[in-house]
Design a protein around this motif. Structure first.
Motif: not given
Ligand SMILES: Cc1cc2nc3c(=O)[nH]c(=O)nc-3n(C[C@H](O)[C@H](O)[C@H](O)COP(=O)(O)OP(=O)(O)OC[C@H]3O[C@@H](n4cnc5c(N)ncnc54)[C@H](O)[C@@H]3O)c2cc1C
Length: 530
Positions: A68-69, A199, A236, A264, A268
């Motif tokens: 997870d970013k 990421t 995401t 976030g 993405d």
């Protein structure tokens, strides 16, 4: 001779305008990849959908890694929609699934994949019970009371979570944070691996076109490859924090100047899927627009736009209010106009309002409280926020008060003659007890006659946009050639197919509910149980 049928999905799968997201990044050099991690399933995204699905997969014997970013867990929600849960049964509540499905299709302009909608309808309750079963009885649900008027249905399947006194396992007191904590704890306990601050940049396919891995970057700049031997799952979230995606897929989202930004949510997963050849939901994606901008309150009183004119039936849900407001000249905000009788008028009607229609749900749950509402109005007049999360704090008073309508109009910056005419007409309708102009139920028609007069400024705020990679009932992402892309799956807001046009607040918390339904479905799909 019949022509050859074009079996391609009708979807946004070809570049339209040269948006920057249409161009995939250059692959990194092999020599730059410092580490390789391998598991049965790689989850990209550890919000509610990724955590729930990974927890379920691990519990079914799959080896999983979540990346997870964000450095920390992000969970924004209070409500969980779960159709026909045990708590509902205990209270004698039951949702008619077929009626619910028909309502969902209407709100979505019929532009959804019915099979996905039915997975949600049939499995959200099951996922919810499974989540509760992980908590050793330390968490219990309550069903939220919905809207009671004639304008829309709010089905009684929205749940709030509560932590029992003396709980030793969890930190969050309730809501989405607690749901995520339950899944994360169980996932880690069963051996799942979680790497936050990492990421995903793009997906990789093998020579046969199977998605086998992603390349990701950690906070220190290190590049790694994450190989999913059985699946790579996009979890995401949505794309509301990417202006180009908003323009392409959900342009109404650009009209709201207020936005509840989460770190976030830049689409993405949608982008990575697109680069991998996925079919993407058609515009218009459904936005969630809640009346959280400016004051955060509006009630059922006369609403006027920035020209001082009435423009809607005020007895409706907050998504509809937001959209109607955005369609007005100047959009962005409107006013609720009332007089010194407002507390008595709200109190007398509290029991016939209900739900997300006119009041924030913490107020609905806690019941009518004169002091709380009067205190909120006082604070808004001083330019203070009434929200507790620091969102939308403003020094500009969002409630104005005046002894005459002329003076009020001046403070609102609307034409006084329009405001006076709107109030006069509204008072006539209230006296007749029949809203011939906009059809509001007569019980909610109240006069504006006793000074001081008030104008509460309210406006929409964009929360999420719902659109993503199209998936089939196995949650396998579908390519623009209409064939499933082997190895690639999607859950939650990264996945498409279930929402369109408008967000169906007919069941509050359906987003978390979808995460619970899909977690069961994905695990069954990846373990061959479907
Ligand atoms: C103010 C507010 C209130 C809400 N209230 C409710 C409610 O009461 N009930 C409800 O059901 N819904 C509610 N929602 C909506 C709900 O929060 C979302 O729909 C839900 O979180 C979607 O879950 P998700 O797992 O798909 O995405 P998210 O929860 O957004 O999680 C996605 C995760 O993916 C990570 N990520 C993104 N890109 C990458 C990448 N490239 N690599 C690695 N990780 C990545 C993000 O860091 C994030 O942690 C609310 C939303 C807002 C803004």
């Amino acid at each position: 001779m019949p022509g050859k049928l074009d079996m391609k999905f009708y979807s946004m799968n070809s570049p339209k305008k040269g948006y920057s997201w249409e161009t995939p990044p250059e692959p990194v050099l092999e020599s730059e990849i410092a580490e390789t991690h391998k598991a049965d399933v790689i989850f990209i995204g550890g919000g509610i959908s990724g955590l729930a699905a990974a927890a379920r997969c691990v519990s079914q014997g799959l080896d999983c890694i979540i990346i997870d970013k964000n450095e920390r867990m992000v969970a924004v929600a209070g409500q969980i929609g779960a159709i026909n849960s045990k708590e509902m049964e205990a209270q004698g509540l039951r949702v008619d699934k077929k009626k619910f499905a028909a309502d969902w299709l209407k709100v979505s302009g019929s532009r959804v994949e019915e099979s996905l909608m039915w997975i949600f309808i049939n499995r959200s309750g099951e996922g919810f019970e499974w989540m509760l079963s992980l908590t050793d009885g330390e968490v219990y649900p309550r069903v939220y009371v919905g809207y009671k008027g004639p304008m829309f249905n709010e089905y009684p399947a929205t749940h709030h979570l509560y932590l029992k006194e003396g709980s030793t396992q969890y930190n969050a007191r309730g809501g989405g944070m607690l749901a995520c904590e339950i899944f994360e704890k169980d996932y880690l306990k069963n051996g799942g691996k979680l790497s936050r601050g990492t990421t995903a940049l793009y997906l990789e396919k093998d020579a046969g076109g199977r998605v086998v891995s992603c390349v990701a970057k950690s906070g220190d700049g290190k590049l790694s490859r994450y190989i999913g031997e059985r699946a790579v799952v996009l979890a995401t979230g949505d794309a509301s924090d990417d202006k180009e995606m908003l323009e392409a897929f959900c342009p109404i989202g650009l009209r709201a100047s207020k936005q509840y930004k989460r770190p976030g949510n830049t689409g993405d997963g949608q982008k990575m899927a697109y680069w991998a050849g996925a079919a993407i939901d058609n515009p218009e994606w459904a936005p969630t627009l809640h009346v959280l901008g400016y004051s955060g309150l509006q009630f059922f009183f006369l609403h006027v736009n920035r020209l001082g004119k009435r423009f809607m039936n005020e007895d409706t849900w907050m998504q509809a209010k937001s959209v109607r407001c955005l369609m007005q000249p100047g959009g962005d905000f409107a006013f609720s106009v009332f007089d010194s009788k407002y507390l008595d008028e709200i109190g007398a009607r509290w029991d016939i309002i209900g739900g997300q229609g006119m009041t924030p749900h913490h107020m609905v749950d806690e019941g009518f409280d004169r002091e709380v509402i009067a205190g909120s109005i006082e604070r808004l007049m001083k330019g203070e926020s009434i929200r507790h999360d620091g969102y939308d704090i403003t020094n500009d008073p969002n409630c104005k008060k005046a002894d005459t309508l002329e003076e009020l109009a001046e403070k609102m910056d609307v034409p006084a003659d329009n405001l006076i005419a709107s109030v006069k007409r509204y008072n006539e309708l209230a006296a007749q007890g029949d809203d011939a102009d906009f059809g509001k139920r007569s019980e909610l028609l109240t006069s504006i006659t006793e000074p001081p007069f008030y104008a509460l400024k309210w406006g929409p705020s964009l929360l999420d946009i719902f659109g993503g990679a199209l998936i089939n009932a196995e949650l396998n992402v579908i390519g623009s050639d209409s064939n499933p892309i082997p190895g690639l799956y999607a859950v939650g807001n990264a996945a498409g197919g279930m929402y369109a046009v408008d967000y169906p607040l007919l069941l509050n918390g359906n987003s978390y509910g979808r995460a619970l339904a899909y977690c069961m479905q994905l695990a069954d799909s990846l373990t061959g149980k479907l």
